[in-house]
Design an enzyme around this catalytic site. Structure first.
Site, PDB file in Angstrom:
ATOM      1  N   LYS A  36      -8.191  13.117   9.485  1.00  0.00           N
ATOM      2  CA  LYS A  36      -9.533  12.815   8.990  1.00  0.00           C
ATOM      3  C   LYS A  36     -10.602  13.721   9.314  1.00  0.00           C
ATOM      4  CE  LYS A  36      -7.768   8.624   7.726  1.00  0.00           C
ATOM      5  NZ  LYS A  36      -7.894   8.188   6.339  1.00  0.00           N
ATOM      6  N   GLY A  84      -0.402   3.020   4.251  1.00  0.00           N
ATOM      7  CA  GLY A  84      -0.686   2.843   5.465  1.00  0.00           C
ATOM      8  C   GLY A  84      -1.234   1.326   5.512  1.00  0.00           C
ATOM      9  N   HIS A 110      -1.592   5.961  -2.332  1.00  0.00           N
ATOM     10  CA  HIS A 110      -2.060   5.722  -0.755  1.00  0.00           C
ATOM     11  C   HIS A 110      -1.260   4.769  -0.262  1.00  0.00           C
ATOM     12  CE1 HIS A 110      -4.921   2.677   1.063  1.00  0.00           C
ATOM     13  NE2 HIS A 110      -5.020   3.612   1.781  1.00  0.00           N
ATOM     14  N   GLU A 126      -7.593   5.368  -3.310  1.00  0.00           N
ATOM     15  CA  GLU A 126      -7.277   4.289  -2.576  1.00  0.00           C
ATOM     16  C   GLU A 126      -8.658   3.408  -2.801  1.00  0.00           C
ATOM     17  OE1 GLU A 126      -7.538   6.110   1.425  1.00  0.00           O
ATOM     18  OE2 GLU A 126      -8.678   4.606   2.045  1.00  0.00           O
ATOM     19  N   ASP A 171      -9.094  14.347   4.733  1.00  0.00           N
ATOM     20  CA  ASP A 171      -9.663  12.955   4.253  1.00  0.00           C
ATOM     21  C   ASP A 171     -10.905  12.596   4.768  1.00  0.00           C
ATOM     22  OD1 ASP A 171      -9.878  10.266   3.234  1.00  0.00           O
ATOM     23  OD2 ASP A 171      -8.203   9.687   3.943  1.00  0.00           O
ATOM     24  N   GLY A 202      -6.173   3.657  12.390  1.00  0.00           N
ATOM     25  CA  GLY A 202      -6.671   3.626  11.374  1.00  0.00           C
ATOM     26  C   GLY A 202      -8.167   3.885  11.231  1.00  0.00           C
ATOM     27  N   ASP A 232      -3.237   3.065  -5.620  1.00  0.00           N
ATOM     28  CA  ASP A 232      -3.087   1.886  -4.620  1.00  0.00           C
ATOM     29  C   ASP A 232      -2.501   0.824  -5.332  1.00  0.00           C
ATOM     30  OD1 ASP A 232      -4.280   1.150  -1.781  1.00  0.00           O
ATOM     31  OD2 ASP A 232      -4.548  -0.498  -3.222  1.00  0.00           O
TER      32      ASP A 232
END
Lengths: 437, 437
Positions: B220, B358, B356, B306, B248, B23, B329
Site C-alpha cells: 500500500k 481479499g 481484486h 475494485e 496500491d 486491511g 471485482d
C-alpha cells in the site's frame, strides 16, 4: 456560545405520485419521496436544521438507514466546528474509513451525506437569520473557498482559481440583486411533457403553460422515436418557433442511438438534449455533444447532471467538453459544499448552470443555488434558468413562489427545506394515514 | 420441473479485522463484512443459492436493507426464468423503475444487486453439479452472449464481437484446462504491506511470503511519500530485482500528485500502480497512465477496478487507454452477468484481467471469474494473476486452496460463496457472540 447537534431524526416521507403518471419518463415511474433529516440542537430557540435527499419511492428506507449510520458521527458536534473547518466536517462523512466503501462518494451513501450537510447549512442560515442564497452570496471569498474540498479536482480548479472567480463576482453584485428583486429568476417548466401523459393532455398543458407566460418547456423523449417525434410536433406547434423546447431522454439511449435519434429530433430545434445516455458516460456524452453540435450548427447543447454522482464526474464532463449546460442537483451530491465545487468548476470552464429540480422539494432547494451562482459566480443570466415543476410545494413551510415563469427570491431564513409537520405525519411511510389506508 | 425462489434471507456478518490493522490502507480501516444472501428454493434437495457483497463494516446494515428492498421482485421467480431471459432478470433489478434512482447502477443499490445475482448463479451451478467456472467456460457461445446486458456499451462491444471472442476461446480449451489442473492459477499476495503494519512486520511478512514461493507482492502507498519510499525499499530489498512489486494508493492522490509520487516510486520498478486517484476519474487515470508509461518506458501499468462502479466506467477506462490491467471485482457490480460484460470488453481492448480479491470471500468468488476468463476469453496467462489475501477463508464451506502462490481449481458445485452456518451465527451483527461481547 456554541450550538451543538443533540439528535439526528430521520423521516421516510413518500408521496404517491406514481398513481397519476406525474414524473414518468423513459426510465422512472416514481413515488416522489424524501429522506427527511432534522438536526436537533441545544439552541435556546429550539432551532432545527432541516435537510433531505430526494428519492423515487421504494428504497427510501435505504437512504434513511444511511443517514442513521452517520448519526454517531454527528451527535455532539457543533455548528461552529462546521463553520471553522467545513472540509474536515464534510470529509468526516465523505471519507469515512468504513462507510466510504459503500460509494465511494456516490449513490445511497452520498445522497445521505447530502441530506445531512444541507441540514447543517439550513441550520446555519436560520441562525444567521438569512436565506441561504444571501448567506453564500455575501460570504467573504476566503470563507467560501474554505468550504470547498478540492481533493481530486485540483487538476481542474485550484483554490486560487476559485478565489479569483469569487472576487470578480463581487463586481456588479448590487445591480444583479436589484434585478432579481424586481424580476425574479428565469425558469422553465417540465410539467407539460411527461411520458405518462396522453397526447391531448400534453397539448392542453402546453397551451396552458404558454398562456401563463412560460417560454421554455421540457419534454421527455426516449420512448419509440415515432412517439417522441409526434409529441415534439405537438409542443412545437403550440409554442411557436421562438420559445425554447428542451428534450430529456433520462439516460435510456446508447451513444450511437442518441446520435441517431437527435438527428431526427433536431427538426424541432431543441435547445438541449438532457441525459442522452448513461449518467456515468463522460466519453459518451462528449461524442454525442460533438455530433449534435455538428448537425445543429451548435444550437443544441448536451445537458446532464441530475444523476451526476459527484464532483469528479462533473469535472470530467467539463474537461471533455461533453456538456454545454451543467445541471447541478442539490442533494445527490454531498450537499452545498460539493455543489459549490461544481458551480465554481462550471464558471472556470464557462458553462452555464441550469439546476435540476422537480421531484419533491428540489425547486425549494435549487433556487438558492441558482441565485447564488448568478449573483456571485456566473454573473450572467444568459443561458441560465431553473427547472420548475408544479408538484408538492404545498408541503413546505417556505415554498417556492413564481410569477410569469420566474422564481421570486426566497425571503425566509434557511434553505427552504423545512417540511410542514402535518405533511410529514400524513405521508410517513409505512405508517402515515396516506400509506396505512 | 422448475425451481422457485420462495424466500430471500439476509445476514449482516462482520469480522472485527480493524483491531489488527489487517486491511488498512490510505483510506480504509475496516471490519471486513458480508451482506450475505440466501435464496431459499422449493427444490426437493433443499438447494440454497448463496451470495454476498463485501463491505467494510459500518453500513453493512444499509446493503442488507437494499437486498430486502429487492426481495419482493425475487420471491416467486424461477431459476428457469433467469436461465431463459438473463438480461430481463438482471434489468428487473438494475433498471427497477424506483430503486434505480438510488444509483443509478452504483453504490449500495448495485452492490445489493451483485449479491443477489451472484446467489442466483451459485444456485444454478449447484443444481448443475459443477463449479461456476466450469459452468461458464463450457456454456455455448449464444447462451453466454445472452447473459450480457449490452445496454450502454454497444459503442465498445456488440453481441457479434462477444460471440467472436467466445467462439475463438474454444480453441485450445482442453490444453489450458489441463495446465490449470496440474499447475493452478497464478496469484500474488497483498498480505505483506498494509499501511497499518510497522516496518519490521512488513519485512518479516515479505521474507516469509518469498520463502513460501510468492514472486509477486503488493504494498500500500499513499501515506507520506517518505514512508512509501522506505517501505518500498524494504520490500524490494527482500524480494530482489526480478520479483514483481505492485503498489496500491487506494484513490488517495490527486492526478498531479499521483504523477509526482510515481516519478519517485518508479525507482523501485513497480509493475503497476493501482487506484492512483478517484475511482470515477477516467480522464485522470488516462493522464496518469500516459505519464507513467512515459517515465517507466512502459514497464509500469495503471490498474484499477475494485471501486469501479459499473460496466460504463470500465468501458471508458478501456476507451481512454487509461488502464493496462483491469481489476474486476466480483460483487461491487451487478454480479456475474455484468462481470461477463467487463471481461469481454477487456478482451476486445486487449487488456489483461487481474481480479481484486481479499476482504472476506472475494478470493473465493474471483477465482471462478479469472479461471473462466483464461479458459474461454483471454486464453493467455501472460499478465494474469489473482490477488490473494490470507484472511477469513476458514469461514467458507469451500475455501480457496493455494499451492506455492497459485490457486488450485475449485471442485465443488457452485460459486464457493457458501459460508459456514457456525460463522454466520458467531459473527452476525449486532447479536452474534463476537459482537455481543
Amino acid at each position: 456560545m456554541t450550538t451543538t447537534i443533540i439528535a439526528v431524526d430521520v423521516h421516510d416521507v413518500r408521496f404517491p405520485t406514481s398513481l397519476t403518471g406525474d414524473g414518468s419518463d423513459a426510465i422512472n415511474r416514481g413515488d416522489y419521496s424524501a429522506t427527511y433529516v432534522e438536526l436537533r440542537t441545544d439552541d435556546p430557540s429550539g432551532a432545527v436544521g432541516a435537510g433531505f435527499t430526494f428519492t423515487n419511492g421504494q428504497g427510501n428506507e435505504i437512504t434513511c438507514a444511511a443517514v442513521r449510520a452517520f448519526a454517531p458521527t454527528l451527535v455532539g458536534r457543533t455548528l461552529e466546528d462546521f463553520i471553522a473547518e467545513p472540509v474536515a466536517f464534510s470529509r468526516s462523512l465523505t471519507a469515512h474509513p468504513q462507510l466510504r466503501w459503500l460509494g465511494p462518494e456516490k449513490g445511497v451513501i452520498h445522497m445521505a451525506t447530502g441530506a445531512i450537510i444541507n441540514a447543517v447549512w439550513d441550520l446555519r442560515a436560520k441562525l444567521a437569520g438569512v436565506p441561504l442564497w444571501r448567506l453564500l452570496a455575501e460570504m467573504p471569498t476566503d470563507e467560501l473557498v474554505a468550504c470547498v474540498d478540492f481533493n481530486h479536482i485540483t487538476d481542474a480548479i485550484t483554490p486560487a482559481d476559485a478565489a479569483a472567480i469569487l472576487d470578480k463576482g463581487r463586481v456588479g453584485y448590487e445591480e444583479r440583486l436589484a434585478g432579481l428583486e424586481s424580476d425574479g429568476f428565469p425558469s422553465y417548466t417540465t410539467s407539460v411533457g411527461w411520458l405518462g401523459y396522453p397526447d391531448d393532455k400534453v397539448r392542453a398543458l402546453t397551451r396552458q403553460a404558454y398562456a401563463e407566460g412560460w417560454r421554455a418547456m421540457k419534454m421527455k423523449v426516449g420512448g419509440p422515436l415515432a412517439d417522441d417525434i409526434r409529441r415534439a410536433e405537438i409542443i412545437r406547434s403550440e409554442i411557436g418557433p421562438d420559445a425554447l423546447l428542451m428534450m430529456d431522454a433520462n439516460q435510456v439511449w446508447d451513444v450511437d442511438v442518441a446520435i441517431a435519434a437527435m438527428k431526427e429530433l433536431a427538426a424541432f430545434n431543441p435547445y438541449w438534449i438532457e441525459e442522452p445516455t448513461h449518467a456515468d458516460d463522460v466519453l459518451g456524452h462528449a461524442r454525442i455533444a460533438e455530433a449534435v453540435r455538428g448537425f445543429t450548427n451548435g444550437t443544441c447543447h448536451v445537458a446532464t447532471g441530475e444523476a451526476g454522482a459527484n464532483k469528479v464526474i462533473f469535472k470530467q464532463l467539463l474537461q471533455a467538453n461533453a456538456i454545454g449546460i451543467m445541471q447541478i442537483d442539490s442533494c445527490r451530491v454531498a450537499g452545498v459544499n460539493e455543489v459549490l465545487a461544481e458551480i465554481l468548476m462550471a464558471a472556470k470552464f464557462g458553462v452555464p448552470i441550469c439546476p435540476h429540480a422537480g421531484g419533491v422539494g428540489l425547486c425549494e432547494y435549487v433556487q438558492h443555488l441558482a441565485i447564488f451562482d448568478y449573483l456571485r459566480v456566473g454573473t450572467s443570466l444568459d443561458g441560465r434558468m431553473v427547472e420548475y415543476v408544479d408538484h408538492l410545494h404545498e408541503h413546505f413551510v417556505d415554498p417556492v413562489r413564481t410569477r410569469e415563469g420566474r422564481y421570486l427570491l426566497p425571503e425566509q431564513p434557511g434553505y427552504s427545506a423545512t417540511m410542514k409537520p402535518s405533511s410529514i405525519a400524513e405521508y410517513s411511510f409505512p405508517d402515515g394515514p396516506v400509506w396505512a389506508r
